[in-house]
Design an enzyme around this catalytic site. Structure first.
Site, mmCIF file in Angstrom:
data_model
loop_
_atom_site.group_PDB
_atom_site.id
_atom_site.type_symbol
_atom_site.label_atom_id
_atom_site.label_comp_id
_atom_site.label_asym_id
_atom_site.label_seq_id
_atom_site.Cartn_x
_atom_site.Cartn_y
_atom_site.Cartn_z
ATOM 1 N N GLY A 1 0.798 -1.216 0.000
ATOM 2 C CA GLY A 1 0.000 0.000 0.000
ATOM 3 C C GLY A 1 0.831 1.266 0.000
ATOM 4 O O GLY A 1 0.372 2.317 -0.456
ATOM 5 N N ALA B 1 -9.369 3.199 8.765
ATOM 6 C CA ALA B 1 -10.244 3.408 7.606
ATOM 7 C C ALA B 1 -11.685 3.029 7.914
ATOM 8 O O ALA B 1 -12.621 3.625 7.360
ATOM 9 C CB ALA B 1 -9.726 2.603 6.417
ATOM 10 N N CYS C 1 9.879 -1.981 -14.490
ATOM 11 C CA CYS C 1 9.118 -1.375 -15.584
ATOM 12 C C CYS C 1 8.288 -2.468 -16.247
ATOM 13 O O CYS C 1 8.732 -3.598 -16.398
ATOM 14 C CB CYS C 1 10.004 -0.646 -16.585
ATOM 15 N N GLY D 1 -1.182 -12.201 -1.507
ATOM 16 C CA GLY D 1 -2.056 -11.104 -1.888
ATOM 17 C C GLY D 1 -3.434 -11.172 -1.283
ATOM 18 O O GLY D 1 -3.888 -10.219 -0.658
#
EC number: 4.2.1.49
Length: 565
Positions: A187, A252, A419, A501
């Protein structure tokens, strides 16, 4: 399952004070660069500049570790320093379990982390094994030794924000702002990615130490004192057309509902808290962090229940933003699933970021190609940046990314770059880097790897393979085939993980790393691996019926027997 309830816990240590840092320069600790490379990258994962909690072996993502415990870490290091170039080290959930005679073109290390038989693939069962010292959560690049800090996800997040801006705001995010949460290893990329995409961002984080780290590494520009201050800053900067990132310390699950009540309208809403792991990664509202960590040990079931209930309130606020017409998407942390499990039946009404914005790139094998300079010299990365521009001369978007990365991204640990490039380009770049090592233009070898979040290396129905065209979201043959093919092709180390994940039971995925040491043998391996690896992504998406992937396969001459028959 065995009915033997004997406690199998052995003597092992999860906490150790001290600093781990990879060697720099050309002097070897191991016998050759083929084994020096995984040794340095393992150590780099635990560098204090890189890891979230190195004393606990935690690299990122809740409890994503580089080794199962410190005894295992020491034995991995010892094994790598002794390993010959015709041997392969096997690592089982962060534990070195065997060294076997293979051959020089075989991987030097094969890694399997967190894999469980599907019926038992739950956090509850994993946590039992973990407590006994029988398992380790490898996340994606933590246990596969190719994490490079938050840079590793910056470009992917940037590409997502740019594409969202193209779809929703005519390609211009100036004067717009992103609302999100989570400033951990993943994050933490969000604020900088939003800035690079031209948007302001408000980034909520419950741990002040994480905000401090992101400000120190220039991923976050400034911190607000409270919500009123944060919104005032957002209003000021958006009016001025400035792209400034703002951190706010808080939960949050408290702040997003309050923003909904106030009628606040961000221009984009997402989230990257560690919601995938309710026991270790998501602070229940009203709790302190110390209370959360203590009760995670003493009352794990209650902690999970409280965390999921807070996630439900968080997701309900995100749904309210979406219903108000604000682009809202899941950024791959499985928070929708967690909310659905505690009664938010419409949690999946907002999409995941891959089907919404990224899948066309995956169809062409484009994904998070990364490399690290084993020398430790930033000049080696700057030289490779220039080589990328030379070999891919007409991609202004890529050139712009490289320029922004050099200006804004602070290296963490060994200098590295990421990249997004695809099939054809990866092999071309890898061979060029190998030649730069051979000629002495680079001062030491480089390693090339990628995130497991790539086009052909993951099955994750709530993230990378969400809403596949043919309904094959949960088919996990593809990452297994990817790992097998990378092993056969000669990658230097190959990994196969579960649960990265999105958490236990929700994903399987594979990774590879290859060393460019300037030799002819390395060039042959690079040509195979860096072609075959992204080609599996094109294959997987072509098989699912995506025209972009089918066209790419034909252009690249892939031999896919069932395509175009």
């Amino acid at each position: 399952m065995t009915e033997n309830n004997q406690d199998l816990k052995q003597n092992w240590t999860r906490h150790r004070e001290g600093v781990v840092r990879a060697a720099r320069g050309t002097q070897l600790t191991a016998k050759t660069w083929m084994t020096e490379a995984p040794l340095r990258m393992l150590m780099n994962n635990l560098d204090p500049e890189v890891a979230e909690n190195p004393n606990e072996l935690v690299v990122y993502g809740g409890i994503g570790r580089a080794a199962r415990n410190w005894e295992c870490y020491d034995k991995i290091v010892e094994s790598l320093t002794r390993l010959n170039d015709d041997e392969t080290l096997l690592v089982q959930s962060g534990k070195p379990v065997g060294v076997f005679k293979t051959h020089s073109n075989a991987p030097r290390v094969l890694i399997a982390n967190s894999n469980l038989v599907p019926h038992w693939a739950s956090w509850e069962h994993f946590n039992e094994l973990d407590a006994k010292g029988l398992a380790m959560y490898g996340q994606m690049t933590a246990g596969s030794w190719i994490y490079i800090g938050s840079q590793g996800i910056v470009q992917g997040t940037y590409e997502t924000f740019v594409e969202a801006g193209r779809q929703h705001y005519d390609g211009n995010l100036k004067g717009r702002w992103v609302l999100t949460a989570g400033l951990g290893g993943m994050g933490g990329a969000q604020p900088l990615a939003a800035t690079l995409a031209g948007a302001c961002s408000l980034n909520i984080e419950c741990q002040q130490s994480r905000i401090d780290f992101r400000i120190k590494t220039r991923y976050v520009d400034e911190q607000a004192a409270d919500l009123d201050d944060a919104l005032a800053r957002i209003a000021k900067y958006t009016a001025e057309g400035k792209a400034i990132s703002i951190a706010l310390c808080g939960n949050a699950a408290d702040i997003l509902p309050e923003m909904v009540r106030r009628g606040v309208r961000p221009d984009m809403v997402t989230d990257q808290t560690s919601a995938h792991d309710p026991l270790n990664g998501y602070l229940p509202k009203g709790w302190t962090w110390d209370e959360y960590r203590a009760r995670s040990v003493s009352e794990p079931a209650e902690v999970v229940k409280a965390a999921k209930q807070s996630m439900a309130e968080h997701v309900e606020a995100m749904l309210a933003f979406q219903q108000a017409g604000i682009p809202t998407f899941d950024y791959g942390n499985n928070i929708r699933q967690m909310a659905k499990e505690v009664g938010v039946s419409n949690a999946f009404d907002f999409p995941g970021f891959v089907p919404a914005y990224i899948r066309p790139l995956f169809c062409r094998g484009i994904g998070p190609f990364r490399w690290a300079a084993l020398s430790g010299d930033p000049q080696d990365i700057y030289k490779t940046d220039a080589k990328v521009k030379e070999l891919i001369p007409d991609d202004d978007h890529l050139h712009n990314w490289l320029d922004m990365a050099r200006e804004r991204i602070s290296f963490q640990g060994l200098p590295a770059r990421i990249c997004w490039v695809g099939l054809g380009q990866r092999a071309k770049l890898g061979l060029a880097f190998n030649e730069m090592v051979r000629s002495g233009e680079l001062s030491a070898p480089v390693v090339i790897g990628r995130d497991h979040l790539d086009s052909g290396s993951v099955a994750s129905p709530n993230r990378e393979t969400e809403s596949m065209r043919d309904g094959s979201d949960a088919v996990s043959d593809w990452p297994l085939l990817n790992a097998l093919l990378n092993t056969a092709s000669g990658a230097t180390w190959v990994s196969l993980h579960h649960g990265g994940g999105v958490g236990m039971g929700f994903s399987q995925h594979s990774g590879m790393v290859i060393v460019c040491d300037g030799t002819d043998e390395a060039a042959e391996r690079i040509a195979r691996v860096l072609h075959n690896d992204p080609a599996t992504g094109v294959m997987r998406h072509a098989d699912a019926g995506y025209d972009i992937a089918i066209d790419c396969a034909k252009e690249q001459g892939l031999n896919l027997p069932m395509i175009g028959r």
